[in-house]
Design a protein around this motif. Sequence first.
Motif, PDB file in Angstrom:
ATOM      1  N   SER A   2     109.152  -3.602  31.447  1.00 52.74           N
ATOM      2  CA  SER A   2     110.041  -2.714  30.714  1.00 52.74           C
ATOM      3  C   SER A   2     111.259  -2.391  31.589  1.00 52.74           C
ATOM      4  CB  SER A   2     109.304  -1.445  30.308  1.00 52.74           C
ATOM      5  OG  SER A   2     108.906  -0.730  31.443  1.00 52.74           O
ATOM      6  N   ARG A  82     119.261  -0.329  17.492  1.00 52.06           N
ATOM      7  CA  ARG A  82     118.020  -0.171  16.730  1.00 52.06           C
ATOM      8  C   ARG A  82     117.526   1.251  16.963  1.00 52.06           C
ATOM      9  NH1 ARG A  82     116.985  -3.093  21.340  1.00 52.06           N
ATOM     10  NH2 ARG A  82     115.718  -1.948  22.850  1.00 52.06           N
ATOM     11  N   ARG A  87     111.153  -0.827  17.189  1.00 51.08           N
ATOM     12  CA  ARG A  87     110.651  -1.745  18.206  1.00 51.08           C
ATOM     13  C   ARG A  87     109.318  -2.325  17.773  1.00 51.08           C
ATOM     14  NH1 ARG A  87     109.770   1.706  22.751  1.00 51.08           N
ATOM     15  NH2 ARG A  87     111.263   3.237  22.084  1.00 51.08           N
ATOM     16  N   ASP A  88     109.042  -3.540  18.233  1.00 55.89           N
ATOM     17  CA  ASP A  88     107.739  -4.149  17.963  1.00 55.89           C
ATOM     18  C   ASP A  88     106.664  -3.296  18.624  1.00 55.89           C
ATOM     19  OD1 ASP A  88     108.806  -6.288  16.571  1.00 55.89           O
ATOM     20  OD2 ASP A  88     109.005  -7.515  18.375  1.00 55.89           O
TER      21      ASP A  88
END
Length: 96
Positions: A2, A82, A87-88
């Motif tokens: 991340s 977004r 987010r996925d």
Amino acid sequence: MSHPRIYADFQKVDDGKLVLTARGSIGDLNSCGGPKEGMRVVFYSDDANDLGELDELEVDGELEFDPERGIWLGIHDPNAFRHASDRDPRPTTREG
């Protein structure tokens, strides 16, 4: 892996780059282990969904230092914003 999250005022733009001089931006830059030129990050700002619940607006990008002004800038794709809820989702269980 991340990427560090850096607060950005998405209305504060100079020549298409985010100007990272807000208090939250500076705090996040100081907390990310030392910002570096070209470091990949996620820029974020407070936003809400249709129900008024927090749903941060975010965009992937990288850091750039402006030595003339002594400030950090954010390079990003203005068409790639977004909401955090978009987010996925990550898997919550492990297979094994």
